[in-house]
Enzyme design. Structure first.
Site, short mmCIF file in Angstrom:
data_model
loop_
_atom_site.label_atom_id
_atom_site.label_comp_id
_atom_site.label_asym_id
_atom_site.label_seq_id
_atom_site.Cartn_x
_atom_site.Cartn_y
_atom_site.Cartn_z
N GLY A 8 0.82 -1.21 0.00
CA GLY A 8 0.00 0.00 0.00
C GLY A 8 0.85 1.25 0.00
N GLY A 11 -0.67 4.70 -0.88
CA GLY A 11 -1.79 5.21 -0.09
C GLY A 11 -1.38 6.27 0.90
N ASP A 33 1.86 -1.71 -4.66
CA ASP A 33 0.50 -1.14 -4.64
C ASP A 33 -0.13 -1.45 -5.99
OD1 ASP A 33 -1.82 0.52 -4.12
OD2 ASP A 33 -0.60 1.60 -2.68
N ARG A 35 -1.41 0.89 -7.85
CA ARG A 35 -1.01 1.99 -8.72
C ARG A 35 0.36 2.51 -8.29
NH1 ARG A 35 -4.08 4.18 -4.69
NH2 ARG A 35 -3.50 6.25 -3.92
N ASN A 52 -1.94 -6.48 -7.32
CA ASN A 52 -2.92 -6.67 -6.26
C ASN A 52 -2.34 -7.58 -5.19
OD1 ASN A 52 -5.18 -7.50 -4.69
ND2 ASN A 52 -6.55 -7.06 -6.41
N ILE A 53 -2.38 -7.14 -3.94
CA ILE A 53 -1.78 -7.91 -2.84
C ILE A 53 -2.47 -9.27 -2.66
CG2 ILE A 53 -3.23 -7.03 -0.97
CD1 ILE A 53 0.61 -7.54 -0.89
N TYR A 152 -14.95 -4.14 7.00
CA TYR A 152 -13.58 -3.72 7.28
C TYR A 152 -13.17 -4.12 8.69
CZ TYR A 152 -9.64 -0.45 7.92
OH TYR A 152 -8.42 0.12 8.18
#
Length: 343
Positions: A8, A11, A33, A35, A52-53, A152
């Site tokens: 990430g 972010g 990340d 992007r 993608n993780i 979440y």
């Protein structure tokens, strides 16, 4: 030299952590990340792996290219985004964390010492049954009211348990000498206030959204009631906590998951203090029923005494002082620089 991996990295927390670690002398950092991070973040990284993780091919790429000593796992989908797409949130938050833990396990096995994984969790793991209980229960510790009402929060609570499993119980049926464990540590963040990046869709983002709107002289419609109160923290303290926990001797830690706290202003108190510093903006209130319900389920105060005892965590509890020493000057500088650039 070993490598610090930051998931990430593009972010809000990830890009800030890259800056923080580079200033403190961490020389070899790899970021990943979906992007590409901003150019000033990329310059501080030794490498960036896009993907993608939750994708195994990304994990295989990282495992094959680097010898990793430490992972700061920050990638995830926050509370509001998670409610809009629960299946995607589960995939990214849970499968992504499982992949990171497996990466750490494989690296630990190959390198013959435990790779450290530092996970960022959240006060969304809590679920208070009513606003009345929330107002009267006081500061709650790491093991109370763990009944999240969002995808979440549920994801993060499970990921905390996954980390504990990999650190302490992985290979339980194997011979003790063949177990490969990792060094798992976790911080539960309150809402975060950052001067340098814009909020990205968390339910606590009414506070940073308010800050950035008023700093630009705009009006802001707040999506929670004026009396809504949850814990918040300034971004520099949040980064400092991650690194402090990472640096703490394992022998000093009595648990894997730690609360950290700073201050707990109400939305109205935030607006009042900001209006004194940014008098050209204004705040109105238009509570969003579902987001209000989420905020009402989170505690007003959390007990971080274990972090203070185990690894020396401390922070200034004055919201007004934190505004004047960090947030207001940095936000003013940001928007002054933008206004000059637009001339």
């Amino acid at each position: 030299m070993g490598t610090t991996l930051i998931t990430g990295c593009a972010g809000e927390v990830g890009s800030s952590l890259v800056h923080y670690l580079s200033e403190s002398g961490t020389e070899r950092m790899v970021g990943t990340d979906l992007r590409a991070p901003r150019s000033e973040v990329q310059r501080r990284l030794s490498a960036v792996c896009l993907g993608n993780i939750s994708d195994n091919s990304l994990i295989e790429e990282l495992d094959g290219q680097f010898e990793i000593d430490r992972i700061f796992h920050l990638a995830g989908i926050l509370s509001s985004g998670g409610e809009r797409n629960p299946q995607l949130a589960h995939q990214v938050n849970v499968t992504g964390t499982l992949n990171v833990l497996e990466l750490a396990r494989k690296q630990s096995e190959r390198q013959s010492y435990p790779v450290q994984v530092v996970l960022t969790s959240t006060i969304a793991v809590y679920g208070l049954p009513s606003p009345a209980v929330k107002r009267t229960v006081g500061a709650i510790d790491e093991d109370e009211y763990l009944h999240p009402i969002t995808m979440y929060g549920a994801n993060k609570l499970y990921c905390e348990s996954l980390g504990n499993y990999y650190a302490n119980f992985f290979g339980l049926l194997e011979e003790v000498s063949t177990r490969t464990k990792i060094d798992f540590r976790c911080v539960r963040y309150p809402g975060l206030l950052n001067a340098h990046t814009l909020p990205t869709g968390g339910t606590s983002d009414y506070a940073p959204e308010m800050v950035h709107a008023l700093a630009q002289g705009k009006s802001y419609s707040c999506f929670v009631r004026p009396d809504s109160r949850i814990p918040f923290m300034m971004m520099p303290d949040a980064l400092r906590a991650l690194v402090m926990l990472s640096d703490a001797p394992r022998s000093k830690l009595t648990r894997s998951v730690y609360n950290i706290a700073a201050f707990s202003p109400s939305a109205e108190e935030i607006a009042l203090l900001l209006s004194r510093r940014f008098p050209h903006g204004s705040v109105t209130y238009a509570p969003h029923a579902q987001r209000q319900m989420i905020v009402d389920s989170w505690p007003e105060h959390i007990d971080d005494s274990t972090a203070r005892r185990d690894w020396g965590w401390e922070t200034n509890p004055s919201f007004a002082e934190a505004l004047d020493t960090y947030l207001v000057p940095a936000v003013n500088e940001r928007y002054y620089a933008q206004s000059v650039a637009n001339l």
